[in-house]
Design a protein around this motif. Structure first.
Motif: not given
Length: 85
Positions: A15-32
């Motif tokens: 259950a915690l494994a996805p929270a431990l994944a660390n995507a790049g900071e720019a991926d947050t921007c790419k959503a919008c």
């Protein structure tokens, strides 16, 4: 009973494994910043030549969707560095 603890620990880890994944900071921007909601990331690269210029542009944005991002300068700088590289 002997299998309950290992089973619960395994489920908790899964259950915690996805929270431990660390995507790049720019991926947050790419959503919008996909070209339909906000200017695409490629357009940002063309408009802002340096990470500092991109951070300044993001901070000067009057869009209410940017308010939460503008408050976290460290995240802005990390995302800008990834975008401009």
């Amino acid at each position: 009973m002997k299998r309950t603890l290992p089973t619960m620990m395994t489920l908790a880890l899964m259950a915690l494994a996805p929270a431990l994944a660390n995507a790049g900071e720019a991926d947050t921007c790419k959503a919008c910043h996909n070209g339909s909601v906000a200017p695409a990331v490629d357009a940002l690269k063309a408009k802002f030549k340096t990470a500092d210029a991109l951070v300044a542009g993001a901070k000067s944005s009057q869009n209410p969707m940017m308010k939460a991002i503008q408050a976290d300068e460290a995240k802005l700088k990390a995302a800008a560095a990834e975008i401009v590289k």
